[in-house]
Design an enzyme around this catalytic site. Structure first.
Site, short mmCIF file in Angstrom:
data_model
loop_
_atom_site.label_atom_id
_atom_site.label_comp_id
_atom_site.label_asym_id
_atom_site.label_seq_id
_atom_site.Cartn_x
_atom_site.Cartn_y
_atom_site.Cartn_z
N LYS A 106 0.70 -1.23 -0.23
CA LYS A 106 -0.08 0.22 -0.18
C LYS A 106 0.99 1.05 -0.28
O LYS A 106 0.76 1.96 -0.97
CB LYS A 106 -0.94 0.06 1.33
CG LYS A 106 -2.72 -1.17 1.22
CD LYS A 106 -3.28 0.23 0.49
CE LYS A 106 -4.68 -0.36 0.67
NZ LYS A 106 -4.94 -1.40 -0.68
N LYS A 110 -6.59 -13.98 -8.84
CA LYS A 110 -7.82 -14.12 -8.26
C LYS A 110 -9.32 -13.01 -8.73
O LYS A 110 -9.12 -11.86 -8.98
CB LYS A 110 -6.65 -12.90 -7.15
CG LYS A 110 -7.94 -12.80 -5.97
CD LYS A 110 -7.07 -12.17 -4.08
CE LYS A 110 -8.05 -12.29 -3.68
NZ LYS A 110 -6.99 -11.15 -2.41
N LYS A 168 -10.50 -7.99 -8.44
CA LYS A 168 -8.85 -6.66 -8.09
C LYS A 168 -10.22 -5.69 -8.94
O LYS A 168 -9.63 -4.84 -8.70
CB LYS A 168 -8.06 -7.07 -9.32
CG LYS A 168 -7.46 -7.70 -8.43
CD LYS A 168 -5.88 -7.22 -7.75
CE LYS A 168 -5.58 -7.66 -5.99
NZ LYS A 168 -5.01 -9.16 -5.72
#
Ligand code: TRP
Ligand code: SF4
Length: 335
Positions: free
Chosen positions: A116, A199, A202
């Site tokens: 992040k 995944k 997203k």
């Protein structure tokens, strides 16, 4: 020590839930709550949401949606405790207390934080302190109700490891207080995205939402990435590089699954048919969930808040006992 297992998990309130959330975690939450042997706490981590979102109306709306999702996938609020993180101020007290035992270096090394931070810095945005202390609040979430089992996805393992470390450190300094929680990886699975990424969730292009109609599911599947080297119907495909097949393995079974696998390899089945099969099977999973959700919606707009109110009271009762004990042991009781 407790004799009944205490299970706790949370989900961050960011947008509506999708098939990846369901198959990857929530289905497992529901199973855990249904076997009757465990005390289950499932909460919405709306305080954690503040590390990445600022729109209050969004945050409030997402919270209510997730409550309805939790219930419609089979978590009974009379059996499991469903609550909002923000309903339990004692968790924030525990966050501070545990923060004084956490090492700055450990927090800075958390993969979630580093990721992040790098992204924020690349965009020249501020890196808020909540991102750094995110795992301490998570430890407070887990240790507050003295949970010993934590079902979470792989991306959360480092956070649970830190929680274990903090529990051990606390017990060493102040005496046996917290069970050291175990990960419950159980059937945690990763659900691939429709756009070929690894995944689901997203981006908008790669998810099936729990609220998608059969029509929408069919349309989204029609656009999903397949084996890129299978260009014509007559080309044999390679299921092991196709996310549609990966979804099949999670959802389809028996003869149908075998037909897709064998058929793909010899060009016996085309991608269009293969996708129609998965779309049908996905819709079969979603239909009962959507039905339950419609029933809940018919009970009126106050239902999620009533559930949160009840759950919040229950959670607070349990957590405040721990936090009072912790404050006493640390020499900072409420006078
Ligand atoms: N960080 C978790 C996530 O992003 C959500 C969460 C917050 C959580 N507190 C928790 C999960 C405590 C398990 C236990 O998915
Ligand atoms: Fe993928 Fe199915 Fe097409 Fe094979 S037939 S490439 S598994 S979509």
């Amino acid at each position: 020590m407790k004799n009944k297992d205490v299970v706790l998990s949370g989900i961050r309130a960011t947008g509506s839930l999708h098939l990846g959330n369901y198959l990857g975690a929530m289905k497992f939450f529901a199973q855990l709550s249904q076997d009757g042997t465990k005390d289950c706490f499932f909460f919405i981590a709306n305080l954690h949401t503040l590390t990445t979102k600022t729109d209050p109306e969004d945050i409030k709306r997402d919270l209510k949606e997730i409550v309805l999702d939790y219930v419609s996938i089979g978590i009974d609020p009379n059996v499991a405790t469903i609550f909002a993180q923000s309903s339990v101020p004692e968790t924030c007290e525990l966050n501070w207390l545990l923060g004084c035992l956490a090492s700055m270096g450990d927090l800075e090394r958390m993969p979630h934080f580093k990721d992040k931070k790098d992204k924020k810095e690349a965009k020249r945005e501020m890196v808020n302190a909540g991102l750094l202390t995110y795992p301490v609040l998570m430890a407070a979430d887990i240790l507050g109700p003295q949970a010993n089992l934590v079902p979470v996805g792989e991306d959360q393992y480092p956070h649970v490891e830190l929680t274990r470390e903090l529990a051990r450190r606390f017990n060493t300094i102040y005496g046996e207080t917290f069970p050291v929680p175990d990960l419950l990886s159980g059937e945690a699975i990763r659900v691939p995205g429709l756009d070929g990424t690894e995944k689901m969730g997203k981006s908008d292009y790669n998810t099936i939402d729990l609220s998608d109609s059969s029509d929408v599911v069919r349309k989204k599947m029609a656009k999903a990435m397949t084996d890129p080297s299978r260009k014509k119907r007559s080309d044999p495909g390679n299921p092991s590089v196709c996310n549609v097949y990966a979804l099949h393995t999670l959802i389809s079974s028996g003869e149908e699954l075998k037909e897709v696998l064998d058929g793909c390899k010899v060009a016996g089945i085309g991608c269009v048919d293969c996708k129609n099969i998965i779309a049908k099977n996905i819709t079969n999973i979603l239909m009962p969930i959507q039905q339950k959700r419609a029933e809940l919606a018919a009970k009126g707009p106050d239902l999620p808040l009533e559930i949160l109110h009840e759950g919040g009271k229950r959670a607070r009762r349990t957590i405040s006992v721990t936090v009072n004990e912790v404050k006493d042991k640390m020499g900072v009781p409420s006078y």
